[in-house]
Scaffold this active site. Structure first.
Site, PDB file in Angstrom:
ATOM      1  N   CYS A 111      -3.342  -0.659   8.820  1.00  0.00           N
ATOM      2  CA  CYS A 111      -2.483  -1.854   8.794  1.00  0.00           C
ATOM      3  C   CYS A 111      -1.159  -1.545   9.498  1.00  0.00           C
ATOM      4  CB  CYS A 111      -2.187  -2.279   7.360  1.00  0.00           C
ATOM      5  SG  CYS A 111      -3.616  -2.778   6.393  1.00  0.00           S
ATOM      6  N   CYS A 149     -11.934 -12.045  20.016  1.00  0.00           N
ATOM      7  CA  CYS A 149     -11.226 -11.053  19.199  1.00  0.00           C
ATOM      8  C   CYS A 149     -10.206 -10.293  20.041  1.00  0.00           C
ATOM      9  CB  CYS A 149     -12.210 -10.098  18.538  1.00  0.00           C
ATOM     10  SG  CYS A 149     -13.264  -9.188  19.693  1.00  0.00           S
ATOM     11  N   CYS A 208       0.829  -1.208   0.000  1.00  0.00           N
ATOM     12  CA  CYS A 208       0.000   0.000   0.000  1.00  0.00           C
ATOM     13  C   CYS A 208       0.867   1.262   0.000  1.00  0.00           C
ATOM     14  CB  CYS A 208      -0.917   0.010   1.217  1.00  0.00           C
ATOM     15  SG  CYS A 208      -1.987   1.455   1.302  1.00  0.00           S
ATOM     16  N   PHE A 217     -23.891 -13.887  22.951  1.00  0.00           N
ATOM     17  CA  PHE A 217     -23.454 -12.842  22.036  1.00  0.00           C
ATOM     18  C   PHE A 217     -23.685 -13.332  20.597  1.00  0.00           C
ATOM     19  CE2 PHE A 217     -20.819 -12.719  25.864  1.00  0.00           C
ATOM     20  CZ  PHE A 217     -20.980 -11.411  26.301  1.00  0.00           C
TER      21      PHE A 217
END
Length: 443
Positions: A75, A389, A66, A292
């Site tokens: 990122c 996560c 990128c 959840f």
């Protein structure tokens, strides 16, 4: 300019070195490398820095794809080979489990891999009008800053979305309220792309014509969101069809609203569901809770395997979406969905769900500490699959399950949901020591 030899990576993908007794966390540096660095934050016991020059490079270093890399904060690991990124994340998970939870998995599951680029089916782009920088800026936040990186391309977005970014700049700059459009949310479903424009003042009739023309030119739907997520509605086309993603392995179609929470990476999501169900091993006649549960991402695959599923979610809108998805997929009889604040779970509220054979937990970053603490001798499922996560909160909750609730951590592994970033998604399986459950499969 100071020089350091990098020993390892931290959970944010920064190189770690020790210089004069201090830990130095250096952005853009890899283990084994010798780098020159510049400090941008200094504390008595550590420093934060960024790489200025690589004097000796790692064999795993690659050229970032990128052009905005190093400025954009979206990122942080494009300089590391994609396969090596997954190995780093696996170490981050194992380190967290041990250092935070004092637990180790019986089996370290193979990492779940997917496309390294053009994988983001969801993104939330910030918009700012900054005349001193040429006008409207659209992008993710800059690294270590609240400023916006002016993105003209983004290789982790789908190719057609990345290609429309310059036109998106022009579109917003030409609106009557360019300083009152703080955000554009991008959501992809099977064959559809939706752009949701958050706006703090009403669009003019001319604005609406511009937005409609943009939608037609780029083959997307344009939605407007004047208030909270529930206020989002289609601006063009007026008869917009709904978004959906499919789970072919389970014969499921999951309908969703553009502002609903869904996983960013549809490829990894499918593989993650497969892994979770292999570990959970739901069977006909069993009763399983999915906490959840969102719009039923795990609930419906579990029900498809023949188990009875109780799904609990904090958002009433998502509970309705889950029930609707169950009905459309012919699973209404095997599923029940309830709205409840799971961060306030108690033994009584958990017992109210009825007897449970197995449990799947997929919490946000805060984890599920109230849920694991509420497990009692009367409500202690034989197996728990925990999708996480955040390795730190998974490790914290694992400590309660293993050291207080009588479970063993049978296995754990990562899913590379966010390649090029330091984000770690993982799945762990816990078996109760006193239960007659089979050992967790070695996936």
């Amino acid at each position: 300019m100071p020089v350091a030899v990098i020993q390892s990576l931290d959970h944010e993908g920064r190189g770690i070195a020790r210089v004069d007794g201090k830990a130095v966390f250096i952005e853009g540096a890899l283990p084994g490398e010798t780098v020159e660095y510049e400090v941008h934050r200094s504390r008595p016991t550590y420093e934060q820095a960024h790489t200025v020059r690589v004097l000796r490079a790692s064999a795993q270093r690659v050229a970032p794809r990128c052009p905005h890399y190093g400025v954009c904060g979206g990122c942080s690991m494009q300089h590391l080979d994609a396969t090596a990124q997954a190995a780093v994340k696996q170490r981050v998970l194992e380190d967290a489990l041990w250092h935070v939870g004092r637990v180790r998995p019986g089996i370290v599951h193979a990492a779940i891999h997917g496309p390294a680029w053009a994988y983001r089916d969801r993104a939330r782009l910030t918009v700012r009008l900054v005349p001193s920088k040429g006008g409207v800026l659209v992008g993710f936040h800059q690294r270590r800053s609240s400023y916006v990186a002016d993105m003209q391309t983004c290789p982790v977005l789908p190719v057609h979305v990345s290609a429309m970014l310059p036109a998106l700049h022009e579109l917003i700059a030409g609106l009557s309220i360019p300083d009152r459009v703080p955000q554009v949310e991008i959501a992809l479903g099977d064959g559809l792309t939706v752009l949701v424009f958050r706006h703090l003042l009403p669009f003019s009739a001319t604005d609406e014509k511009r937005l409609a023309a943009f939608a037609d030119a780029h083959g997307v739907q344009v939605w407007q969101q004047p208030g909270g997520p529930d206020s989002a509605r289609s601006l063009w086309p007026k008869d917009a069809s709904g978004l959906a993603y499919t789970l072919p392995e389970f014969g499921l179609r999951m309908d969703f609203h553009p502002t609903d929470f869904t996983q960013v990476n549809v490829h990894i999501n499918r593989l993650l569901i497969r892994r979770a169900l292999q570990l959970l091993d739901p069977r006909p006649g069993e009763r399983v809770a999915d906490l959840f549960c969102g719009l039923g991402n795990f609930s419906l695959p579990i029900a498809r395997r023949g188990a009875e599923v109780v799904g609990v979610e904090g958002s009433e809108a998502m509970v309705r979406r889950a029930a609707d998805n169950a009905k459309r997929n012919g699973l209404a009889r095997r599923t029940r969905f309830y709205a409840a604040n799971l961060f306030e779970t108690t033994e009584d509220s958990l017992a109210a769900l009825g007897p449970l054979d197995k449990l799947l937990i997929d919490p946000p970053r805060e984890g599920a500490i109230a849920v694991v603490k509420a497990l009692s001798p009367q409500q202690r499922p034989a197996r728990i699959v925990y999708v996480s996560c955040n390795p730190a909160t998974l490790a914290r909750d694992a400590a309660v399950l293993v050291h207080e609730k009588g479970y063993v951590l049978s296995g754990a592994g990562i899913a590379n949901m966010f390649p090029q970033t330091s984000h770690v998604e993982s799945v762990a399986v816990f078996d109760h020591v006193g239960a007659q459950a089979a050992n967790a499969p070695g996936v």
